[in-house]
Every structure is written in structure tokens, then in C-alpha cells.
Design an enzyme around this catalytic site. Structure first.
Site, PDB file in Angstrom:
ATOM      1  N   CYS A 202     -12.706 -29.173   4.618  1.00 52.92           N
ATOM      2  CA  CYS A 202     -11.334 -28.400   4.512  1.00 52.92           C
ATOM      3  C   CYS A 202     -10.328 -29.619   4.477  1.00 52.92           C
ATOM      4  CB  CYS A 202     -11.101 -27.514   5.354  1.00 52.92           C
ATOM      5  SG  CYS A 202      -9.530 -26.612   5.309  1.00 52.92           S
TER       6      CYS A 202
ATOM      7  N   ASP B 196       0.776  -1.243  -0.105  1.00 53.38           N
ATOM      8  CA  ASP B 196       0.045  -0.008   0.095  1.00 53.38           C
ATOM      9  C   ASP B 196       0.921   1.233   0.143  1.00 53.38           C
ATOM     10  OD1 ASP B 196       0.910   0.160   2.536  1.00 53.38           O
ATOM     11  OD2 ASP B 196      -0.900   0.028   3.518  1.00 53.38           O
TER      12      ASP B 196
ATOM     13  N   CYS C  83      -6.944 -28.622   4.754  1.00 47.94           N
ATOM     14  CA  CYS C  83      -5.663 -27.939   5.408  1.00 47.94           C
ATOM     15  C   CYS C  83      -5.144 -28.843   6.433  1.00 47.94           C
ATOM     16  CB  CYS C  83      -5.958 -26.394   5.681  1.00 47.94           C
ATOM     17  SG  CYS C  83      -6.562 -26.414   7.648  1.00 47.94           S
TER      18      CYS C  83
ATOM     19  N   CYS D 161      -6.837 -29.020   9.765  1.00 48.82           N
ATOM     20  CA  CYS D 161      -8.089 -29.940   9.703  1.00 48.82           C
ATOM     21  C   CYS D 161      -7.759 -31.336   9.468  1.00 48.82           C
ATOM     22  CB  CYS D 161      -8.938 -29.358   8.504  1.00 48.82           C
ATOM     23  SG  CYS D 161      -9.928 -27.737   8.748  1.00 48.82           S
TER      24      CYS D 161
ATOM     25  N   ASP E 282      -7.780  -7.675   0.493  1.00 51.98           N
ATOM     26  CA  ASP E 282      -6.764  -7.923   1.411  1.00 51.98           C
ATOM     27  C   ASP E 282      -7.581  -7.775   2.607  1.00 51.98           C
ATOM     28  OD1 ASP E 282      -6.673  -4.738   0.981  1.00 51.98           O
ATOM     29  OD2 ASP E 282      -5.688  -5.330   3.030  1.00 51.98           O
TER      30      ASP E 282
ATOM     31  N   HIS F 281      -5.599 -22.471   8.996  1.00 54.96           N
ATOM     32  CA  HIS F 281      -7.004 -22.771   8.319  1.00 54.96           C
ATOM     33  C   HIS F 281      -7.763 -21.674   7.848  1.00 54.96           C
ATOM     34  CE1 HIS F 281     -10.770 -24.351   7.899  1.00 54.96           C
ATOM     35  NE2 HIS F 281     -11.389 -23.258   8.562  1.00 54.96           N
TER      36      HIS F 281
HETATM   37 ZN   LIG Z   1      -8.790 -26.211   7.464  1.00 56.43          ZN
END
Ligand SMILES: [Zn+2]
Length: 643
Positions: A271, A60, A273, A276, A233, A302
Site C-alpha cells: 500500500c 440517502d 497510503c 503505510c 457505500d 489506510h
Molecule cells: Zn496503507
């Protein structure tokens, strides 16, 4: 774009960011200008070398921080002068200095310096700030020169549609690589922001990226994409992770709530990830509770993954032409909060639907139109692999020869223990079989059946109650019996031949007051969920209760330790029929049942050989060093004469 204010995303490793598919990081020029300072970036050849980040970075301009952070500053046509919060020195920021700083940092995408005002200021103030922003945009373009770094213009104008349109027209007339919508997410309502976004995106060229600065929640992203925005963002994924909040496919989940204590499931079942795949909610709840840094690191990982995945899904639906369906479906879902546990204050439509599918620790899951009850604490599903009625017949009612036994002339009732009533699949399969038989008898010669006494044991009636409120998925419950059982704990068929009783409470206590069984359907949750049901001590008590009757016990497991426990307790053990992916199940016979003609295939020497080598040879709750149960298994009468 995850926000890496100080050239780092809060508590996140670059590997995890790369893994989750992050393409661009946002870094703050204002903070990096003060620390570590331009010369460090020049030494390392820019931010990529400094933080070893191989993908893109957007910086920015520093304007937003100068206008929004407290502290003394002066504004002029030239630029801003402000006091550094690091060393209290006066620092200047002009369009030229901002671009020079962003060039030193080495951003792939630079932002023009703009003047931010609260979205609620008067029209004249908003207009003046907008016009200054336009003049600064020209100076930023000039300062950029022939740099290969991209530069985005920013549309301002507070919440005034006429100013937003004018600003979009002026800014898009300049040769920028992309266009941002600034000055939102600073105090206006979501509806005002969405309207304003739509006004601006209508004026932006379709072939350049559109970036809505500082937004937002997952629902905000969905609404903005719907209005034509491409980039965002926001610090929320990591900032809310620190407070224990996760964005999931089930809505927002707040780990500060006691309802999540002990919940053995990933925070988002949909999920993929690392968090998870690796940890339960119970563990994350605990980390949050003890203020362990790893807690918000894992939750942040996550959340970032969820945001990236959401953007990927939105892109796929736009390209696939299914955007509108996806948008409508996700609107309620993304905003739903804490669909698990009590004290839900704001309930959306999607959430109400989900709540109705839950009761206590149980939830309804459906597969191909067939309902199953799932224990949310353990994740275990009752009758998981098949239609519950089909499994009840093939595993319990059929092998127990219930129909044949009811055809005999005996006057003493056939006593069946239904251990683990659950959603009454086994009990109803039995009742329906008996009623069919009674109907056939009545049509033929009118001869009476042997009476049937069915005793169901259950300590938590939520599962049956839940299934009864969704009978379209549990059609076998369309019958007077289950409702009557819940209301009065006893149902008797109209012709009087079938009695069904409910024995509420813990089976291991209640069993002592029940009449001895001819048949036991042993169908509790597995020993992982309900260990005491499967212990050697419990089976010894059961064997004693069945010592004087010819009892056959049917259960779905064929685990070596359960079979060893049954043998050690004094039962004979036979192979039960296959079901779903299980090649066999287990039948246990009391000595009197084993002495009669039963037609079951008893386990032989080969099982004993396997048992001796097995890691699972010790019955649940037994002392591995204790010789008495081991001798009871290896010296069991059923293996005698085989060696
Ligand atoms: Zn997750």
C-alpha cells in the site's frame, strides 16, 4: 463511497479523502435533517459549501434510518412520522419532503424514499412494501421536477426473486439516472445476497450506474462487482478501523492481537497510503492499545485508501479483459484473516500457502525463482541482492581462499567460524567447494585434503528449518548435511575430511568455548537488528580470542563505525570484494594474519581522513568522549609509516 453520516467521514480529513481518490461521499439525509437542519445548508449553498467538499455527494432518502433505528414511528401511504432523537419533536418524512431535504442539502445524487423491510419477512409483507416503494418512487420523480440533481430509483423485494424481478422491471421503466439495490445487507447470508444481486443486475440497463446499498467487506465488493455492480457505500473501513482492523493485500489484520507488537513493517507492504508510508504496525498497535484517537484515524485512512485502490484495480482488470483471473485470485486473499502470528482459526487456501512460507519471525521471499529468508521483525533479508550461493562464494569462500588452504599438507584442521548460520548459504557454499575439491583429488591421485572444521553459530534455527521446507527455492540445501546438522548438531562427510558442527545460542557467549578460527564468516543481521554483535566490546573479545592465531574475518558491511570498531579492537582492516550494489566489503586480520603474506589491501591514510570527518565514526556501543578507542584507531600500526 465512504460514509459521511454527519457531513464528515469519521476522523478523516478531506485532504486525505481527496488524496485517496474518493469520488463520491455518502451523507445521511435523516441525520442532517435533524442536525444542522435544512436552513444551515440553504445558508451555505448546500453541503459542498458547508463542508468544503469539491467532489460529489450522494444522500440517502432517510428511509433506511427511520425503519432501522429504534424509536416510535407511524407509517402511512402518505409517508412516515417519527420522533426526533435530538429534541423529541415529531418529524414527518414523505417522498416530497425527502426530495426537498436532499435538494436543500445539495446532493449530486439523490435517492428515492423507499420502504425497507428485513430481507427475511413473509412474501406478502415484502410485496406490500415493494408496491409502496414503487408508488413513492413516482412521487419522488414528480417532486424532483426539473432539478439538475441526479435521482436514483431503488429496487426492493426482500429475498424473493420474483419480487426482485418485478421491482426491477417497474423501477427501470421510470426515468431514473441510476438504479440501486436496497434492502440487502440487513440479515441475509452472503450467498443469499449474492444470488439476489445477480437476479437484479440481470434486469438493470447496462448504461446506468448500479448501486448496492450498504455493502460491504472487500470480499463482498469483489463478489458484487463480479455480478455487475458499480457503486457501494459502507461504514466498515472507518468502523472497523476504530476496532483496530485493517483490510490489506494480505487479508484482514486485527491490531488487537499481541502478535503485532513490535512488528517493524507497514500494515500493508503493497500500500502507498500515508499511514503505510509513515508508520510501522508496531506503532499502530501501540496507538490502538492506548486508545489514542490517531490510531483509528490512521487505520481508517489506510482502509479507505485500500477500498479506493481495490475499486481502481477492479476497474482496470475489467477494462483490460483480465477480470476473471483477478477475481479468482482475490477471492481467497481478501477474506484471509490475520495471516501473521498464532491462533488462526479459519485458514483459507491462500493463507495456508502464506503460512507455510513463514516460520517464527522469518519468511521466505522469492526473486526470479531464487529463495531468500527475510526477518519479518526488521524487514531485513539475508543475502538480499544476489543468489545466496553466488554471494557466499564471492564474499566469503573465494576471498578466504578456502580451496587453496585445503590443498596444503597441513594436518591441523582449517577452522572456519560461520557466524550467523541463517539458511546455511555460506556453510553449504564451503562444504560444496570442499567436496568438489575432494572429488577432484580422488579422481587425480587420491591424496587427502587438509581436514576442514566448520563451526556454525546460530541462536534461532527457524530460518534454516524454513528454508529446508522449501528446498526448491534453496537448491543448495538438497544435501544430507543440513538435515543432519539440525538433528544431531554435527555432520561429518563420508570420507571423514569435513566436519560441520552447530553451536547453538548467543554467539557472544558461545564463542568462548570454540577453538580459535583461521577464518570467520561474520554474517549476522545488521547492527540495526542485532546491535550487540557489532559492538566495540564484542569485537575486543573476538580480537582476544584470535590473538594467537592468524585469523581473517570477512563481513559484508563497509560501514565506517564497524571498521573503526575492528581497528580499535586491534584488528587490521582491509578492503573486501564488491558485492551487488556495495562497492566494497570488509576484511579484518588478527595481528598474526596481518604479519603474514595475505594479499589484501589494507585501509590507508585516506580512510583515516574520511573517518575523522564521518558522522559514523563512533563504534557501536562506544563512548564518544572516550579517548582510548579513538587513539587506538588513529594510532593503529596499520597506519604507521604512512605519514
Ligand atoms: Zn496503507
Amino acid at each position: 463511497m465512504p460514509v459521511g453520516t454527519h457531513a464528515a467521514v469519521r476522523a478523516q480529513r478531506r485532504e486525505d479523502l481527496l488524496e485517496s481518490g474518493v469520488q463520491v461521499l455518502l451523507a445521511n439525509t435523516y441525520h442532517l435533517l435533524l442536525r444542522p437542519g435544512r436552513e444551515i445548508f440553504e445558508q451555505f449553498g448546500g453541503i459542498h459549501g458547508f463542508m468544503n467538499w469539491p467532489r460529489s455527494v450522494l444522500t440517502d432518502s432517510g428511509g433506511f434510518q427511520i425503519f432501522s433505528l429504534p424509536g416510535s414511528r407511524t407509517m402511512s401511504e402518505e409517508g412516515a412520522t417519527f420522533r426526533s432523537y435530538v429534541d423529541n419533536q415529531m418529524v414527518e418524512l414523505s417522498p416530497e419532503l425527502s426530495i426537498a431535504a436532499q435538494k436543500s442539502i445539495g446532493a449530486d445524487i439523490m435517492m428515492v424514499l423507499d420502504q425497507c423491510v428485513p430481507s427475511t419477512v413473509e412474501h406478502s409483507v415484502a410485496k406490500a412494501a415493494m408496491e409502496l416503494t414503487h408508488r413513492w418512487a413516482q412521487r419522488c420523480l414528480a417532486a424532483r421536477g426539473d432539478s439538475a440533481q441526479a435521482l436514483f430509483g431503488i429496487v426492493q423485494g426482500a429475498s424473493y426473486a420474483d419480487l426482485r424481478v418485478e421491482s426491477a422491471r417497474v423501477i427501470t421503466d421510470m426515468p431514473f439516472d441510476g438504479f440501486a439495490i436496497g434492502g440487502l445487507a440487513v440479515g441475509e447470508t452472503a450467498a443469499e445476497r449474492e444470488d439476489c444481486t445477480a437476479v437484479v443486475t440481470d434486469c438493470l440497463p447496462a448504461d446506468r450506474p448500479r448501486y448496492l446499498m450498504g455493502v460491504g467487506t472487500t470480499r463482498d465488493l469483489l463478489e458484487a462487482v463480479h455480478r455487475g455492480v458499480d457503486m457501494f457505500d459502507c461504514i466498515l473501513p472507518t468502523a472497523l478501523a476504530k476496532q483496530g482492523v485493517a483490510f490489506t493485500s494480505l487479508g484482514r489484520r486485527d491490531l488487537r492481537r499481541a502478535a503485532y507488537r513490535g512488528m517493524d513493517a507497514p500494515i500493508d507492504p503493497a500500500c502507498a497510503c500515508y499511514t503505510c508510508k509513515t508508520y510501522s504496525i508496531a506503532y499502530l498497535w501501540h496507538l490502538q492499545r492506548v486508545h489514542e484517537t490517531q490510531g483509528w484515524q490512521l487505520l481508517g485512512l489506510h482502509n479507505i485508501h485500500f477500498y479506493q485502490e481495490l475499486m481502481r484495480r477492479m476497474r482496470a482488470h475489467i477494462i483490460g479483459g483480465t477480470w476473471l483471473d483477478f477475481y479468482r485470485e482475490q477471492r481467497d486473499l481478501l477474506d484471509a484473516r490475520d495471516s501473521y502470528g498464532p491462533a488462526v482459526t479459519h485458514v483459507t487456501k491462500a493463507q495456508r500457502r502464506k503460512l507455510a512460507l513463514r516460520r517464527g519471525r522469518y519468511e521466505v521471499v522469492t526473486q526470479g525463482g531464487v529463495g531468500h529468508i527475510r526477518d519479518t521483525h526488521s524487514g531485513e533479508t539475508m543475502h538480499p541482492v544476489d543468489d545466496p550461493q553466488r554471494e557466499a562464494r564471492s564474499l566469503y569462500v573465494g576471498p578466504a581462499r578456502v580451496v587453496e588452504r585445503l590443498k596444503t599438507d597441513e594436518t591441523a584442521p582449517l577452522v572456519i567460524w560461520d557466524v550467523g548460520l541463517g539458511a546455511a548459504a555460506n556453510a553449504m557454499a564451503t562444504i560444496l567447494a570442499a567436496e568438489t575439491l575432494a572429488g577432484e583429488r580422488a579422481a587425480a591421485d587420491g591424496g587427502a585434503l587438509r581436514p576442514l572444521s566448520l563451526l556454525s553459530f546460530e541462536n534461532d534455527l527457524d530460518s534454516l528449518q524454513l528454508a529446508l521446507s522449501h528446498v526448491h527455492w534453496f537448491p543448495y540445501l538438497r544435501h544430507a548435511a543440513p538435515n543432519r546438522l539440525l538433528a544431531a548438531h554435527r555432520w561429518v562427510s563420508c570420507c571423514g575430511g569435513i566436519e560441520w558442527r552447530l553451536l547453538p545460542g548467543d554467539f557472544n557467549t558461545v564463542k568462548f568455548s570454540a577453538p580459535p578460527p583461521d577464518i570467520i564468516y561474520f554474517d549476522p543481521f545488521s547492527f540495526k537488528t542485532d546491535g550487540p554483535m557489532w559492538s566495540l566490546a564484542a569485537f575486543r573479545e573476538l580480537a582476544e580470542l584470535c590473538a594467537t592465531s592468524a585469523t581473517e574475518l570477512f563481513t559484508y558491511t563497509y560501514s565506517t563505525s564497524v571498521r573503526a570498531a575492528l581497528l580499535a579492537a586491534g584488528f587490521h582492516v582491509a578492503k573486501g570484494p564488491a558485492t551487488g550494489p556495495k562497492s566494497e566489503t570488509t576484511i579484518a586480520l588478527s595481528p598474526r594474519a596481518a604479519a603474514a603474506a595475505h594479499g589484501h589491501e589494507l585501509l590507508g591514510e585516506e580512510w583515516l581522513v574520511k573517518w575523522r570527518r564521518s558522522d559514523a565514526r563512533v563504534p557501536f556501543g562506544a563512548d564518544p568522549e572516550d579517548l582510548s578507542w579513538q587513539e587506538a584507531v588513529s594510532g593503529h600500526p596499520q597506519f604507521r609509516g604512512q605519514f
